[in-house]
Design a protein around this motif. Sequence first.
Motif, PDB file in Angstrom:
ATOM      1  N   UNK A 197     -63.925 -54.651 -62.681  1.00 35.84           N
ATOM      2  CA  UNK A 197     -64.882 -54.405 -63.662  1.00 35.84           C
ATOM      3  C   UNK A 197     -63.651 -54.095 -65.259  1.00 35.84           C
ATOM      4  N   UNK A 204     -50.691 -59.419 -53.814  1.00 34.50           N
ATOM      5  CA  UNK A 204     -50.190 -58.639 -54.730  1.00 34.50           C
ATOM      6  C   UNK A 204     -48.864 -58.759 -53.273  1.00 34.50           C
ATOM      7  N   UNK A 229     -56.539 -55.494 -49.620  1.00 38.03           N
ATOM      8  CA  UNK A 229     -55.434 -54.337 -50.187  1.00 38.03           C
ATOM      9  C   UNK A 229     -57.034 -52.973 -50.197  1.00 38.03           C
ATOM     10  N   UNK A 230     -57.629 -52.328 -50.231  1.00 39.91           N
ATOM     11  CA  UNK A 230     -58.750 -51.654 -50.834  1.00 39.91           C
ATOM     12  C   UNK A 230     -59.755 -52.163 -51.273  1.00 39.91           C
ATOM     13  N   UNK A 251     -54.341 -52.744 -59.349  1.00 40.45           N
ATOM     14  CA  UNK A 251     -54.801 -53.873 -59.988  1.00 40.45           C
ATOM     15  C   UNK A 251     -54.580 -54.297 -60.657  1.00 40.45           C
ATOM     16  N   UNK A 308     -60.548 -44.515 -49.523  1.00 41.04           N
ATOM     17  CA  UNK A 308     -59.263 -44.761 -47.915  1.00 41.04           C
ATOM     18  C   UNK A 308     -58.052 -43.347 -48.598  1.00 41.04           C
ATOM     19  N   UNK A 313     -62.226 -50.534 -53.316  1.00 36.33           N
ATOM     20  CA  UNK A 313     -61.722 -50.089 -54.645  1.00 36.33           C
ATOM     21  C   UNK A 313     -60.946 -50.334 -56.315  1.00 36.33           C
ATOM     22  N   UNK A 339     -59.425 -52.623 -43.508  1.00 31.03           N
ATOM     23  CA  UNK A 339     -60.051 -52.646 -44.594  1.00 31.03           C
ATOM     24  C   UNK A 339     -61.434 -54.063 -43.799  1.00 31.03           C
ATOM     25  N   UNK A 382     -68.352 -47.829 -55.094  1.00 35.06           N
ATOM     26  CA  UNK A 382     -67.948 -45.698 -54.767  1.00 35.06           C
ATOM     27  C   UNK A 382     -68.787 -44.689 -54.865  1.00 35.06           C
ATOM     28  N   UNK A 420     -62.452 -52.493 -59.178  1.00 39.67           N
ATOM     29  CA  UNK A 420     -61.811 -52.086 -60.653  1.00 39.67           C
ATOM     30  C   UNK A 420     -61.291 -53.041 -61.080  1.00 39.67           C
ATOM     31  N   UNK A 426     -51.010 -49.932 -50.913  1.00 37.26           N
ATOM     32  CA  UNK A 426     -51.930 -51.422 -51.512  1.00 37.26           C
ATOM     33  C   UNK A 426     -53.626 -51.089 -50.172  1.00 37.26           C
ATOM     34  N   UNK A 427     -53.277 -50.007 -49.279  1.00 38.17           N
ATOM     35  CA  UNK A 427     -54.590 -49.475 -48.123  1.00 38.17           C
ATOM     36  C   UNK A 427     -55.089 -48.340 -49.875  1.00 38.17           C
TER      37      UNK A 427
END
Lengths: 130, 285
Positions: free
Chosen positions: A59, A6, A49-50, A15, B34, A52, B176, B1, A56, B198-199
Amino acid sequence: MFAFRVLDRSGVPAYLQLVDQVRRGLLLGHLQEGDQLPTVRAVASAVVINPNTVAKAYRELEHAGLAVARAGQGTFVTGNIEQVPAATYARLSGRLRQWFADAREAGLAPEQVRAMVDAVMDDERRRETA
Amino acid sequence: MSSDVAVQIDRVGKRYGRHWALRDCTLSLPAGRIIALVGANGAGKTTLLHLAIGLMPPTEGSVSLLGTPLKPGRPQTLSQVGFVAQDHPLYRGFTVAEMLRYCRKTNTRFDQAGAEGRLRDLGIPLNRRTGRLSGGQQAQVALTLALAKQPRLLVLDEPVASLDPLARREFMKTLIAAVAETDVTVLLSSHVVTELERICDHMVLLRGGRVRLAGDIDDLLAGHRVLTGPRVDDAALDGLVTATHGERNSHLLVRQPATAPTHPRWEAHPVNLEELVLAYLEGQD
């Protein structure tokens, strides 16, 4: 296992970068039908990276019919994309590279090259529909 | 989530003497995310973090932490909160092992084995005095201690501000990995916008002690764009955030969805997080 990356500041949301990489990987044959994608946790930790964001992307891939999640097993790519056959890729990419070399020699800037490619694609599309 | 709320802040204000550090703050911080808290120095970030976890009472308004209203002198919710203050304070004369033992004694819940394992993976020697560790290692020890409480909410005040890029990346990697393993909610303040992209997936932006922007980052980006066109000096546009002008052209950063129709004279461009944050930090009151 497929490796993601990324880029910051690319202007493309993280994403979507992940989705594009799977799509391109399938088009070019780096990913094959049935290949398992790394887990959300593994991608998040490796790329930093996150989680979530990774979820995503997965998905989106499912929504686009490019991947399927199997409960308890993981996410697998499906072959729902017209792959460029290896021989065709080799033949055409060689000629494309030559064309790019010519364009560079002619002094064209990247955006001029892109504009030319877009213009030719538009022309062809119009000719096909006419 | 999860759609649960980790911290609910209602009409909160904090006054120091005659100066309001924070005013009229209403926020729902979603659980399992986050969350970035962004703002210039003095915007009220640290005050908001301290109020959110009950380290001090608000002058007005109320705070609900993990579903429990915070009352002064009732610290029980704190056992579910991990907090790393600015500059990662450790007892510098303690070894890492002594620091672990101290935290195990002073916390009701403490994952000693997990903490030792994490420090081993990071190559941080347990017999070293914390004052002799590098800045990056001190940050990792402080984070490891906070995570060993197995908190439901982890609050980090400027966790990477003093670190070099490599140590920053390593710190975020530990964070992370921990988030991916558990469903801990993270609230962190920072100036480093590229890292946030990013985070973090949710953002709260403070300016002058007030919340100016709050929401999921993807929604915030999709809800703003830049319009470029001939110079306008009297742009009375709905949702105008900032305008920058050239001799003959103007760029207007506006709060409107990508699908909103544009006048043919204007070209619409998507906005990136850094642009968006800077525009709101510069905004006029």
